[in-house]
Design a protein around this motif. Structure first.
Motif, PDB file in Angstrom:
ATOM      1  N   HIS A   7       0.920  -1.502   0.186  1.00 35.05           N
ATOM      2  CA  HIS A   7      -0.055  -0.253  -0.077  1.00 35.05           C
ATOM      3  C   HIS A   7       0.886   1.155   0.378  1.00 35.05           C
ATOM      4  O   HIS A   7       2.314   1.268   0.401  1.00 35.05           O
ATOM      5  CB  HIS A   7      -1.023  -0.066   1.277  1.00 35.05           C
ATOM      6  CG  HIS A   7      -1.956  -1.614   0.877  1.00 35.05           C
ATOM      7  ND1 HIS A   7      -3.070  -1.724   0.711  1.00 35.05           N
ATOM      8  CD2 HIS A   7      -1.510  -2.750   2.495  1.00 35.05           C
ATOM      9  CE1 HIS A   7      -3.143  -2.803   1.360  1.00 35.05           C
ATOM     10  NE2 HIS A   7      -2.761  -2.846   1.951  1.00 35.05           N
ATOM     11  N   GLU A   8       0.686   2.163  -0.831  1.00 34.53           N
ATOM     12  CA  GLU A   8       1.501   3.457  -0.904  1.00 34.53           C
ATOM     13  C   GLU A   8       0.606   4.938  -0.475  1.00 34.53           C
ATOM     14  O   GLU A   8      -0.847   4.885  -1.424  1.00 34.53           O
ATOM     15  CB  GLU A   8       1.857   3.749  -2.671  1.00 34.53           C
ATOM     16  CG  GLU A   8       2.713   4.803  -2.257  1.00 34.53           C
ATOM     17  CD  GLU A   8       3.570   5.116  -3.007  1.00 34.53           C
ATOM     18  OE1 GLU A   8       4.188   6.500  -3.449  1.00 34.53           O
ATOM     19  OE2 GLU A   8       3.882   4.646  -4.221  1.00 34.53           O
ATOM     20  N   GLY A  12       3.077   9.256  -0.599  1.00 32.69           N
ATOM     21  CA  GLY A  12       4.026   8.442  -0.367  1.00 32.69           C
ATOM     22  C   GLY A  12       4.440   7.401   0.610  1.00 32.69           C
ATOM     23  O   GLY A  12       5.823   6.812   1.177  1.00 32.69           O
ATOM     24  N   GLU A  13       4.083   7.667   1.933  1.00 31.62           N
ATOM     25  CA  GLU A  13       3.819   6.081   3.144  1.00 31.62           C
ATOM     26  C   GLU A  13       4.357   4.987   2.304  1.00 31.62           C
ATOM     27  O   GLU A  13       2.546   4.781   2.090  1.00 31.62           O
ATOM     28  CB  GLU A  13       3.949   6.411   3.769  1.00 31.62           C
ATOM     29  CG  GLU A  13       4.061   8.204   4.653  1.00 31.62           C
ATOM     30  CD  GLU A  13       5.166   7.738   5.335  1.00 31.62           C
ATOM     31  OE1 GLU A  13       6.027   7.044   6.265  1.00 31.62           O
ATOM     32  OE2 GLU A  13       6.019   9.024   5.017  1.00 31.62           O
ATOM     33  N   HIS A  14       4.523   3.976   2.855  1.00 33.31           N
ATOM     34  CA  HIS A  14       4.869   2.708   2.486  1.00 33.31           C
ATOM     35  C   HIS A  14       4.422   1.947   3.734  1.00 33.31           C
ATOM     36  O   HIS A  14       4.693   2.081   4.345  1.00 33.31           O
ATOM     37  CB  HIS A  14       5.548   1.698   2.427  1.00 33.31           C
ATOM     38  CG  HIS A  14       6.107   2.554   0.322  1.00 33.31           C
ATOM     39  ND1 HIS A  14       7.154   3.762   0.329  1.00 33.31           N
ATOM     40  CD2 HIS A  14       5.646   2.158  -1.021  1.00 33.31           C
ATOM     41  CE1 HIS A  14       7.069   4.124  -0.994  1.00 33.31           C
ATOM     42  NE2 HIS A  14       5.888   2.841  -1.613  1.00 33.31           N
ATOM     43  N   VAL A  80       9.226   1.734   5.767  1.00 36.51           N
ATOM     44  CA  VAL A  80       7.890   0.753   5.595  1.00 36.51           C
ATOM     45  C   VAL A  80       7.755  -0.085   6.641  1.00 36.51           C
ATOM     46  O   VAL A  80       8.421  -0.230   7.265  1.00 36.51           O
ATOM     47  CB  VAL A  80       8.300  -0.209   4.129  1.00 36.51           C
ATOM     48  CG1 VAL A  80       6.894  -1.038   3.994  1.00 36.51           C
ATOM     49  CG2 VAL A  80       8.846   0.903   3.081  1.00 36.51           C
TER      50      VAL A  80
END
Length: 125
Positions: A7-8, A12-14, A80
């Protein structure tokens, strides 16, 4: 095998959910996907009406490990959030063999990485 559901967020966080797979019954949630595996790098198969309900890829028992890490593919982005399911789901021998026959994808694992002081939590809801 291990399945990664990546998931992003819009910023832009994963977040990655990892699901281990073991030999067993045919995985119905992945049946159509495995019937349409691409045989070359840029080959795309998108059968009309084919959808995968991601919740059907998760094990019934919801215990998981949680830690901060990185993506497993270049550029191996750090920061992440990982949730790795403790219990595996099943995948048939034929499904595993079909994946292993893909000429461009094997091996596709990243070498094991050191823990580097990170904390791994076991969550058992």
């Amino acid at each position: 095998m291990e399945l990664h559901i990546v998931h992003e967020s819009p910023d832009g966080e994963h977040l990655v959910v990892g699901v281990f797979m073991k030999v067993g019954m045919t995985n119905a949630a992945l049946f159509q996907a495995f019937q349409n595996l691409p045989w070359t790098v840029n080959d795309e198969h998108a059968p009309r009406g084919a959808l995968i309900n991601v919740s059907n890829l998760l094990p019934r028992k919801t215990s998981y490990f949680q830690y901060r890490g990185s993506l497993t593919t270049p550029p191996c982005t750090e920061g992440v959030e990982w949730y790795v399911m403790r219990h595996p789901v099943e995948l048939a021998d034929a499904q595993i063999a079909a994946f292993q026959r893909l000429p461009y994808i094997n091996p596709n694992n990243r070498p094991l990485q050191p823990i580097n002081g990170r904390v791994i939590y076991l969550r058992d809801p």
